[in-house]
Every structure is written in structure tokens, then in C-alpha cells.
Write a protein that holds these residues in place. Structure first.
Motif, PDB file in Angstrom:
ATOM      1  N   ASP A 121       8.777 167.440  79.288  1.00  0.00           N
ATOM      2  CA  ASP A 121       7.916 166.820  78.292  1.00  0.00           C
ATOM      3  C   ASP A 121       7.014 165.766  78.932  1.00  0.00           C
ATOM      4  O   ASP A 121       5.830 165.659  78.579  1.00  0.00           O
ATOM      5  CB  ASP A 121       8.737 166.177  77.176  1.00  0.00           C
ATOM      6  N   LYS A 122       7.548 165.009  79.887  1.00  0.00           N
ATOM      7  CA  LYS A 122       6.736 163.995  80.582  1.00  0.00           C
ATOM      8  C   LYS A 122       5.610 164.661  81.364  1.00  0.00           C
ATOM      9  O   LYS A 122       4.469 164.185  81.370  1.00  0.00           O
ATOM     10  CB  LYS A 122       7.606 163.170  81.527  1.00  0.00           C
ATOM     11  N   LYS A 123       5.935 165.773  82.040  1.00  0.00           N
ATOM     12  CA  LYS A 123       4.910 166.482  82.819  1.00  0.00           C
ATOM     13  C   LYS A 123       3.796 166.989  81.911  1.00  0.00           C
ATOM     14  O   LYS A 123       2.606 166.844  82.221  1.00  0.00           O
ATOM     15  CB  LYS A 123       5.533 167.655  83.576  1.00  0.00           C
ATOM     16  N   SER A 124       4.155 167.570  80.782  1.00  0.00           N
ATOM     17  CA  SER A 124       3.137 168.092  79.866  1.00  0.00           C
ATOM     18  C   SER A 124       2.312 166.954  79.260  1.00  0.00           C
ATOM     19  O   SER A 124       1.100 167.105  79.052  1.00  0.00           O
ATOM     20  CB  SER A 124       3.772 168.940  78.767  1.00  0.00           C
ATOM     21  N   LEU A 125       2.944 165.797  79.014  1.00  0.00           N
ATOM     22  CA  LEU A 125       2.214 164.648  78.498  1.00  0.00           C
ATOM     23  C   LEU A 125       1.218 164.130  79.536  1.00  0.00           C
ATOM     24  O   LEU A 125       0.066 163.815  79.201  1.00  0.00           O
ATOM     25  CB  LEU A 125       3.189 163.539  78.095  1.00  0.00           C
ATOM     26  N   ASP A 126       1.648 164.048  80.801  1.00  0.00           N
ATOM     27  CA  ASP A 126       0.739 163.611  81.863  1.00  0.00           C
ATOM     28  C   ASP A 126      -0.444 164.576  81.999  1.00  0.00           C
ATOM     29  O   ASP A 126      -1.593 164.143  82.191  1.00  0.00           O
ATOM     30  CB  ASP A 126       1.489 163.506  83.195  1.00  0.00           C
ATOM     31  N   GLU A 127      -0.179 165.865  81.900  1.00  0.00           N
ATOM     32  CA  GLU A 127      -1.248 166.863  81.990  1.00  0.00           C
ATOM     33  C   GLU A 127      -2.234 166.704  80.837  1.00  0.00           C
ATOM     34  O   GLU A 127      -3.457 166.773  81.032  1.00  0.00           O
ATOM     35  CB  GLU A 127      -0.642 168.266  81.982  1.00  0.00           C
ATOM     36  N   ALA A 128      -1.714 166.462  79.645  1.00  0.00           N
ATOM     37  CA  ALA A 128      -2.584 166.270  78.485  1.00  0.00           C
ATOM     38  C   ALA A 128      -3.432 165.009  78.661  1.00  0.00           C
ATOM     39  O   ALA A 128      -4.620 164.990  78.291  1.00  0.00           O
ATOM     40  CB  ALA A 128      -1.749 166.174  77.213  1.00  0.00           C
TER      41      ALA A 128
END
Length: 151
Positions: A121-128
Motif C-alpha cells: 500500500d505504501k508503494k502504491s501511495l508513493d507511485e500515486a
């Protein structure tokens, strides 16, 4: 014994009655290291050692060898402006000793799978966030233009 009031039973008007005792137990993690067969509970101030033992044996079928209780004083706090003192409620702590062959392990509420999910979830948030910064950079020279209008 309960101090709650129940509606009066009337013969022609049957009512559902539920017995709600004032006793309660809450499993808590011990602050200090305990043997594996000792479990700590926070309980109602009115409960005695015998009440706690019967509660665990009769309701939860837990074999109990010994029960020790103590009252933990609530913290006091002084108001900085007015100067009055407030005190939090006292709590009764019960240390329940189980048989030697029984070992209690506190349940793992956050297993490894949830940690992996959190990292994903952190990785996807950083990507967003990166994509949003790109979008803002692209439109920074055209203030006031709506987001849907792009070239």
C-alpha cells in the motif's frame, strides 16, 4: 449480583429478559515479564478472587490454579492554567496462574501478511504521489485551466 433494573413481568405481556451482570474481564498485555502460565486481566473493582476464578472456569472452561489481585491507582494530573487536580479511575488487575502444562501466548494481532500488505500500500501511495506531481508540473504554466483540459 446485578444492580440493573428490569421491567416488571406482566402475565399477558411476555417480555424478553436478559441477565446483564456488572462483572467484566479484559485481557491485557503485561508490562513486566511473566511466566508463560500467568495471564493478566483488568477486571471490575467489585470482583473478588473467587469471582474471577469461577468466571473463567464456568464461562470459558479455563483451568485456574491461583488468582492474585491488586488495585492499580489511576494517574493524577494537574491543570496548568486553573491548578486543579484530576485523577483517572483506579483499576483492579488480576494475575491468573494456569496449570504448569498450559502456556498462554498473547494472540498475534498483526501477522506478517498484513505487514506485506502495508508495504504494498505504501508503494502504491508513493507511485500515486509521483504521478500527481508530474501532472502538477505539466500544468504549472497554465494556472486557472481546468484539469480535464490538457493538450
Amino acid at each position: 449480583m446485578s444492580t440493573r433494573w428490569y421491567p416488571i413481568y406482566q402475565r399477558g405481556n411476555p417480555q424478553l429478559r436478559v441477565f446483564l451482570p456488572n462483572f467484566w474481564l479484559k485481557l491485557i498485555r503485561s508490562e513486566h515479564e511473566q511466566p508463560p502460565n500467568v495471564v493478566q486481566f483488568a477486571c471490575s473493582m467489585e470482583m473478588t478472587k473467587y469471582d474471577i476464578k469461577n468466571y473463567l472456569q464456568k464461562i470459558y472452561n479455563v483451568p485456574v490454579v491461583d488468582v492474585r489481585t491488586r488495585i492499580a491507582l489511576g494517574k493524577t494530573k494537574r491543570d496548568q492554567v486553573m491548578g486543579y487536580v484530576t485523577k483517572y479511575e483506579d483499576t483492579k488487575l488480576a494475575y491468573v496462574t494456569l496449570p504448569k502444562d498450559v502456556k498462554f501466548e498473547f494472540p498475534n494481532l498483526f501477522p506478517e501478511e498484513s505487514k506485506k500488505q502495508l508495504e504494498d500500500d505504501k508503494k502504491s501511495l508513493d507511485e500515486a504521489k509521483k504521478n500527481h506531481k508530474k501532472y502538477l508540473e505539466k500544468n504549472k504554466h497554465r494556472p486557472g485551466t481546468p484539469g480535464w483540459f490538457s493538450i
